[in-house]
Every structure is written in C-alpha cells, then in structure tokens.
Scaffold this active site. Structure first.
Site, PDB file in Angstrom:
ATOM      1  N   ASP A  65       0.864  -1.174   0.000  1.00  0.00           N
ATOM      2  CA  ASP A  65       0.000   0.000   0.000  1.00  0.00           C
ATOM      3  C   ASP A  65       0.901   1.225   0.000  1.00  0.00           C
ATOM      4  O   ASP A  65       2.115   1.123   0.239  1.00  0.00           O
ATOM      5  CB  ASP A  65      -0.914  -0.005   1.226  1.00  0.00           C
ATOM      6  CG  ASP A  65      -1.876   1.186   1.239  1.00  0.00           C
ATOM      7  OD1 ASP A  65      -2.488   1.459   0.185  1.00  0.00           O
ATOM      8  OD2 ASP A  65      -2.004   1.848   2.283  1.00  0.00           O
ATOM      9  N   SER A  66       0.309   2.382  -0.240  1.00  0.00           N
ATOM     10  CA  SER A  66       1.100   3.604  -0.218  1.00  0.00           C
ATOM     11  C   SER A  66       1.623   3.911   1.179  1.00  0.00           C
ATOM     12  O   SER A  66       2.571   4.677   1.335  1.00  0.00           O
ATOM     13  CB  SER A  66       0.260   4.791  -0.712  1.00  0.00           C
ATOM     14  OG  SER A  66      -0.852   4.999   0.143  1.00  0.00           O
ATOM     15  N   TYR A  85      -0.819   7.993  -2.481  1.00  0.00           N
ATOM     16  CA  TYR A  85      -0.868   7.806  -3.933  1.00  0.00           C
ATOM     17  C   TYR A  85      -2.083   8.503  -4.547  1.00  0.00           C
ATOM     18  O   TYR A  85      -2.141   8.712  -5.753  1.00  0.00           O
ATOM     19  CB  TYR A  85      -0.979   6.319  -4.280  1.00  0.00           C
ATOM     20  CG  TYR A  85       0.293   5.510  -4.123  1.00  0.00           C
ATOM     21  CD1 TYR A  85       1.481   6.065  -3.651  1.00  0.00           C
ATOM     22  CD2 TYR A  85       0.294   4.158  -4.463  1.00  0.00           C
ATOM     23  CE1 TYR A  85       2.621   5.305  -3.519  1.00  0.00           C
ATOM     24  CE2 TYR A  85       1.430   3.389  -4.334  1.00  0.00           C
ATOM     25  CZ  TYR A  85       2.596   3.951  -3.866  1.00  0.00           C
ATOM     26  OH  TYR A  85       3.726   3.179  -3.742  1.00  0.00           O
ATOM     27  N   GLY A  86      -3.073   8.824  -3.739  1.00  0.00           N
ATOM     28  CA  GLY A  86      -4.372   9.249  -4.247  1.00  0.00           C
ATOM     29  C   GLY A  86      -4.371  10.484  -5.117  1.00  0.00           C
ATOM     30  O   GLY A  86      -5.247  10.632  -5.971  1.00  0.00           O
ATOM     31  N   CYS A 110      -3.983  -1.415  -2.020  1.00  0.00           N
ATOM     32  CA  CYS A 110      -4.094   0.020  -2.276  1.00  0.00           C
ATOM     33  C   CYS A 110      -5.080   0.178  -3.417  1.00  0.00           C
ATOM     34  O   CYS A 110      -4.805  -0.268  -4.543  1.00  0.00           O
ATOM     35  CB  CYS A 110      -2.731   0.606  -2.661  1.00  0.00           C
ATOM     36  SG  CYS A 110      -2.786   2.330  -3.206  1.00  0.00           S
ATOM     37  N   ASN A 111      -6.218   0.777  -3.152  1.00  0.00           N
ATOM     38  CA  ASN A 111      -7.248   0.865  -4.181  1.00  0.00           C
ATOM     39  C   ASN A 111      -6.893   1.837  -5.287  1.00  0.00           C
ATOM     40  O   ASN A 111      -7.326   1.678  -6.427  1.00  0.00           O
ATOM     41  CB  ASN A 111      -8.583   1.234  -3.542  1.00  0.00           C
ATOM     42  CG  ASN A 111      -9.160   0.093  -2.751  1.00  0.00           C
ATOM     43  OD1 ASN A 111      -8.777  -1.059  -2.934  1.00  0.00           O
ATOM     44  ND2 ASN A 111     -10.075   0.389  -1.854  1.00  0.00           N
ATOM     45  N   CYS A 124     -11.084   3.041   0.153  1.00  0.00           N
ATOM     46  CA  CYS A 124      -9.661   3.224   0.435  1.00  0.00           C
ATOM     47  C   CYS A 124      -9.350   2.427   1.696  1.00  0.00           C
ATOM     48  O   CYS A 124     -10.114   2.477   2.670  1.00  0.00           O
ATOM     49  CB  CYS A 124      -9.331   4.703   0.627  1.00  0.00           C
ATOM     50  SG  CYS A 124      -7.622   5.009   1.157  1.00  0.00           S
ATOM     51  N   THR A 125      -8.238   1.717   1.687  1.00  0.00           N
ATOM     52  CA  THR A 125      -7.925   0.846   2.825  1.00  0.00           C
ATOM     53  C   THR A 125      -7.576   1.618   4.086  1.00  0.00           C
ATOM     54  O   THR A 125      -7.519   1.042   5.173  1.00  0.00           O
ATOM     55  CB  THR A 125      -6.770  -0.105   2.465  1.00  0.00           C
ATOM     56  OG1 THR A 125      -5.625   0.660   2.030  1.00  0.00           O
ATOM     57  CG2 THR A 125      -7.196  -1.055   1.356  1.00  0.00           C
ATOM     58  N   HIS A 126      -7.357   2.927   3.975  1.00  0.00           N
ATOM     59  CA  HIS A 126      -7.122   3.750   5.159  1.00  0.00           C
ATOM     60  C   HIS A 126      -8.409   3.993   5.949  1.00  0.00           C
ATOM     61  O   HIS A 126      -8.368   4.198   7.164  1.00  0.00           O
ATOM     62  CB  HIS A 126      -6.532   5.112   4.770  1.00  0.00           C
ATOM     63  CG  HIS A 126      -5.106   5.081   4.331  1.00  0.00           C
ATOM     64  ND1 HIS A 126      -4.710   4.534   3.137  1.00  0.00           N
ATOM     65  CD2 HIS A 126      -3.970   5.548   4.928  1.00  0.00           C
ATOM     66  CE1 HIS A 126      -3.404   4.670   3.009  1.00  0.00           C
ATOM     67  NE2 HIS A 126      -2.918   5.276   4.074  1.00  0.00           N
TER      68      HIS A 126
END
Length: 285
Positions: free
Chosen positions: A7-8, A39-40, A70-71, A181-183
């Site tokens: 992921d970022s 990354y978004g 990371c989507n 988003c995985t966050h």
C-alpha cells in the site's frame, strides 16, 4: 503460503489484519511505501511506477500471491503489474467490491475513495455491474489519507472534512457505503457517526474470506504464521499502526458473497511473529 501485500502507507494494514484473522497460519510480507504516500493525488504514471517498485520488493521475498492493498493502485496499475509478473497470481479489493454488495438489499450505494480512484471509475463500474438495480454515487475524499498517515487521532480535525464528504450522502439517503480506500477503516467510527443509518462495507473482509475458502489451491504453509513489515521510510510507523489495527479491526459476520477470481496473465508455459526487513529507500517514479 507466503502472501505479499503493498500500500502507499499504513492503510493496507487493515487488509493485512483481515487476512491474518482469517488465515493466521500463513506468512505475510507487507510493504508500505511511506516515503511516497499518499498515492491518491499522484498521476497514473507515478502510481504505476511506484507500484512496480513496491512489488519488486515483495517478489524478491518469494511470495506466492500478491494482494494489492491500495485501491488507487488497483484502479490504474494492475494491468502493468500483471504484464511484468505474468506468473504471479494477483488479487485486489476491486475483485471483492462487486460480490460484497451483491446480496445487500439497499438500492442507494455510495463509494468513498481517493480522488484518483474516483476518477479512474473502475470501482464504480464494478458496483454498477454487480447491482444494476441500484443507484451509485462516488465521493472523493482527498484530505483523509494524509491525516491518517500522519497519525492524527483528534476527531475534531477530521470533522469538517467528513461533514463535507458525507452530509450529501446522508441527505441522499445512502443505504450502503463502500470504503473505497484501505485507510478508511481506521476512522470507521467517525464515518459511521455521520451516516448512522448507512451500512459500511470494507471489501478487505470479503476478499480475505474468499481466499481462506480457496486456500487449498495454494502452497501449504510449513510455519505457524508470521508477519514481516517493510517500508520505504520509517518502519516503526508501520509497527505502531499494525499493533493498533490488529487489535481493533473487527471481522464481519461470515456470509457467502460469490466468486472472486484471481487475476493472472495467461501464459503458454494471528500471525505470531512480527519482523522488520530492509527495503530500498528513495524509490521515485
């Protein structure tokens, strides 16, 4: 089985937690590109280059399966990864998002994601394909990931941004909100408080459950399970978030959500230990 994830930054640790919860007996290698997060708001070209650099770190550690946690990367970089590593099975949360909403009765589905994920449109397309009977709205939330990455915990800091992003969805009457988003599971309580009558869906739980059901197709593990955390920046940041995520993120009730396929390019031919490995710093697109 050795499962690699990237992921970022810290958000993908929510995916790692879901996998460890469902399959604690396997080995996991997680790479957080903390040096280049988020990354978004990066260009698609930058995301592809950074994704390739991240996967290179994981492939060097002999992974059997790659999970793109990371989507933003899943939205724009997966085809590039498959081209570079044709023999490596690849899964993304994009593969889970359709099955995750397929059996819920709500006819108003919302997606909360990064700007790049929303602009790519692939998550929304999967939702529309899975639920052609439903109306789908996407909302970009660019301010959230930087705050989460910095470890901000004060709800008052998130409040104005969440109000801006979520009040229109509450007014619209969103019945389902996909955390794109995985966050975002890290602030799920704050999100839920603003859409109290909306069901939140974290695709990571559905993806992990599917892989657990299909794990006989993968190499058996000879260990009791381990987690290795890698970072392009300070790995202690990952360690702190991992301790929090692994103890707080809850598993959804087990249900059947349909088939999620592995993506592999056609060719002719929990965890009890946490370690920190070295990663190549200063990777730039």
């Amino acid at each position: 089985m050795r499962i690699g994830m990237y992921d970022s930054g810290v958000g993908g640790l929510t995916v790692l937690a879901a996998f460890v919860r469902h399959m604690p007996e396997h080995d996991y290698v997680y790479f957080g590109d903390t040096l280049h997060a988020p990354y978004g708001d990066r260009t698609a070209e930058e995301v592809r280059a950074l994704s390739l650099a991240a996967v290179k770190q994981l492939v060097a550690r002999d992974i059997d399966l790659l999970v793109v946690a990371c989507n933003t990367s899943a939205s724009v970089a997966v085809d590039t990864l498959v081209d570079h590593y044709p023999d490596l099975p690849v899964l993304t949360l994009l593969d889970a998002v359709g099955p995750a909403v397929q059996h819920f009765p709500g006819r108003k589905i919302a997606l909360l994601a990064t700007r790049r994920t929303v602009e790519a449109g692939v998550f929304e397309a999967r939702l529309r394909s899975a639920r052609p009977d439903a109306a789908v709205r996407s909302v970009a939330a660019p301010a959230l990931v930087p705050l989460i990455e910095r470890g901000v915990k004060d709800p008052a800091v998130y409040g104005p941004f969440l109000d801006s992003y979520l009040k229109p969805l509450a007014t619209w009457g969103a019945e389902v909100l996909v955390l794109g988003c995985t966050h975002y599971p890290l602030i799920a309580n704050q999100i839920q408080s603003r859409v109290p009558h909306t069901l939140l869906i974290d695709p990571a739980n559905h993806l992990a459950r599917h892989v657990a059901e299909k794990q006989d197709a993968f190499p058996a593990s000879s260990s009791s399970g381990s987690v290795t955390l890698l970072a392009s920046g300070d790995a202690t940041v990952l360690d702190a978030f991992w301790k929090s995520v692994s103890s707080q993120i809850q598993t959804e009730a087990s249900e059947e959500y349909g088939h999620i396929g592995l993506r592999r390019k056609p060719t002719t031919s929990g965890a009890k230990a946490v370690t920190h490995g070295s990663a190549t710093p200063g990777m730039h697109p």
